[in-house]
Design a protein around this motif. Sequence first.
Motif, short mmCIF file in Angstrom:
data_model
loop_
_atom_site.label_atom_id
_atom_site.label_comp_id
_atom_site.label_asym_id
_atom_site.label_seq_id
_atom_site.Cartn_x
_atom_site.Cartn_y
_atom_site.Cartn_z
N LEU A 92 -19.03 6.14 26.46
CA LEU A 92 -18.48 4.80 26.37
C LEU A 92 -18.51 4.32 24.93
CD1 LEU A 92 -17.50 2.29 27.92
CD2 LEU A 92 -19.87 1.57 28.02
N THR A 93 -17.36 4.29 24.29
CA THR A 93 -17.24 3.74 22.93
C THR A 93 -15.89 3.07 22.80
OG1 THR A 93 -16.38 5.84 22.11
CG2 THR A 93 -18.74 5.45 21.81
N GLY A 94 -15.90 1.90 22.20
CA GLY A 94 -14.65 1.20 21.91
C GLY A 94 -13.95 0.60 23.11
N LEU A 95 -14.65 0.39 24.23
CA LEU A 95 -14.03 -0.21 25.41
C LEU A 95 -13.68 -1.67 25.09
CD1 LEU A 95 -13.33 0.11 28.46
CD2 LEU A 95 -15.59 -0.84 28.92
N PRO A 96 -12.42 -2.05 25.21
CA PRO A 96 -12.05 -3.43 24.88
C PRO A 96 -12.55 -4.40 25.96
CG PRO A 96 -10.14 -2.24 25.66
CD PRO A 96 -11.27 -1.25 25.58
N VAL A 97 -13.28 -5.43 25.52
CA VAL A 97 -13.82 -6.43 26.44
C VAL A 97 -13.52 -7.80 25.87
CG1 VAL A 97 -15.92 -7.37 27.48
CG2 VAL A 97 -15.66 -4.90 27.24
N ALA A 98 -12.93 -8.65 26.68
CA ALA A 98 -12.66 -10.03 26.26
C ALA A 98 -13.85 -10.89 26.66
CB ALA A 98 -11.39 -10.55 26.93
N VAL A 99 -14.33 -11.68 25.72
CA VAL A 99 -15.39 -12.64 25.98
C VAL A 99 -14.73 -14.01 26.08
CG1 VAL A 99 -17.54 -13.67 25.15
CG2 VAL A 99 -17.07 -11.25 24.73
N VAL A 100 -14.77 -14.58 27.28
CA VAL A 100 -14.17 -15.89 27.52
C VAL A 100 -15.28 -16.86 27.85
CG1 VAL A 100 -12.58 -17.22 28.98
CG2 VAL A 100 -12.04 -14.85 28.37
N ASN A 101 -15.47 -17.84 26.97
CA ASN A 101 -16.49 -18.86 27.19
C ASN A 101 -15.82 -20.06 27.85
OD1 ASN A 101 -18.56 -20.66 27.17
ND2 ASN A 101 -18.76 -20.78 24.94
N HIS A 102 -15.98 -20.15 29.14
CA HIS A 102 -15.37 -21.23 29.90
C HIS A 102 -16.42 -22.29 30.27
CE1 HIS A 102 -11.50 -22.26 31.53
NE2 HIS A 102 -12.03 -22.62 32.66
N ASP A 103 -17.59 -22.19 29.65
CA ASP A 103 -18.68 -23.11 29.91
C ASP A 103 -18.45 -24.40 29.12
OD1 ASP A 103 -21.16 -24.10 30.76
OD2 ASP A 103 -22.16 -23.28 28.98
N ARG A 104 -18.64 -25.54 29.77
CA ARG A 104 -18.45 -26.83 29.11
C ARG A 104 -19.76 -27.39 28.55
NH1 ARG A 104 -15.37 -29.92 33.70
NH2 ARG A 104 -15.93 -28.14 34.93
N GLY A 105 -20.87 -26.73 28.89
CA GLY A 105 -22.16 -27.22 28.42
C GLY A 105 -22.62 -28.41 29.25
N ALA A 106 -23.82 -28.86 28.95
CA ALA A 106 -24.39 -29.99 29.69
C ALA A 106 -25.42 -30.67 28.82
CB ALA A 106 -25.03 -29.49 30.98
N THR A 107 -25.76 -31.89 29.21
CA THR A 107 -26.81 -32.63 28.54
C THR A 107 -28.01 -32.65 29.46
OG1 THR A 107 -25.16 -34.01 27.44
CG2 THR A 107 -27.42 -34.83 27.47
N VAL A 108 -29.12 -32.11 28.97
CA VAL A 108 -30.34 -32.03 29.76
C VAL A 108 -31.45 -32.72 28.97
CG1 VAL A 108 -32.03 -30.49 30.83
CG2 VAL A 108 -29.63 -29.84 30.79
N GLY A 109 -32.02 -33.77 29.57
CA GLY A 109 -33.11 -34.50 28.92
C GLY A 109 -32.69 -35.08 27.58
N GLY A 110 -31.45 -35.55 27.49
CA GLY A 110 -30.96 -36.15 26.26
C GLY A 110 -30.57 -35.13 25.20
N GLN A 111 -30.65 -33.86 25.52
CA GLN A 111 -30.32 -32.81 24.55
C GLN A 111 -29.13 -31.99 25.06
OE1 GLN A 111 -33.46 -29.99 23.84
NE2 GLN A 111 -32.99 -29.97 21.66
N ARG A 112 -28.22 -31.70 24.17
CA ARG A 112 -27.03 -30.93 24.52
C ARG A 112 -27.39 -29.45 24.64
NH1 ARG A 112 -22.23 -31.28 26.83
NH2 ARG A 112 -20.75 -29.81 26.00
N VAL A 113 -27.06 -28.85 25.79
CA VAL A 113 -27.34 -27.43 26.04
C VAL A 113 -26.00 -26.75 26.30
CG1 VAL A 113 -28.50 -25.77 27.52
CG2 VAL A 113 -29.60 -27.97 27.02
#
Length: 121
Positions: free
Chosen positions: A61-82
Amino acid sequence: MSHSSPDGDRRRTPDPRLPVRAGRLLRVRAIWLAALVVGSLVVAAMTALYIASATDPLAHLTGLPVAVVNHDRGATVGGQRVDVGRQIEAGLLAAPAVTDRLRLETLTLSQAEQAMDRDGL
C-alpha cells in the motif's frame, strides 16, 4: 392409437451423424479424471493468487489517494471552542505513518464527490 411426436421419435433413434453418445462418454474414467485434474489446478491457482494478494497488504500500500473531508462544525464546551474535526485532520496530515502510505488531499464534500464521480483524486 399411438400418439407420437417428432421430438419423441428423435430421442429414441440415435442420430447417425453423432457416433458417440453422452452415456458412453460418461462411463470413460479418463474424462472424469481429466476434468477433476483441470478443475483442481484452476482452484489451486486461484487460491495461490488470492493468498499472495492477501498476505501483508500494508507492504503493497503506497500512494493510495484518500480525500480528507472535514464536515465537522465544532462545538462550544464549557465556554471553550472545540473543533475535533480540525484536530483529527491536522493529526492525519502530520502523521508520517499515514502520509507515507496514503496520498491525502484535503477537499470539501462537493470536491470529494466530484473526484469520486470521475474515478480519481
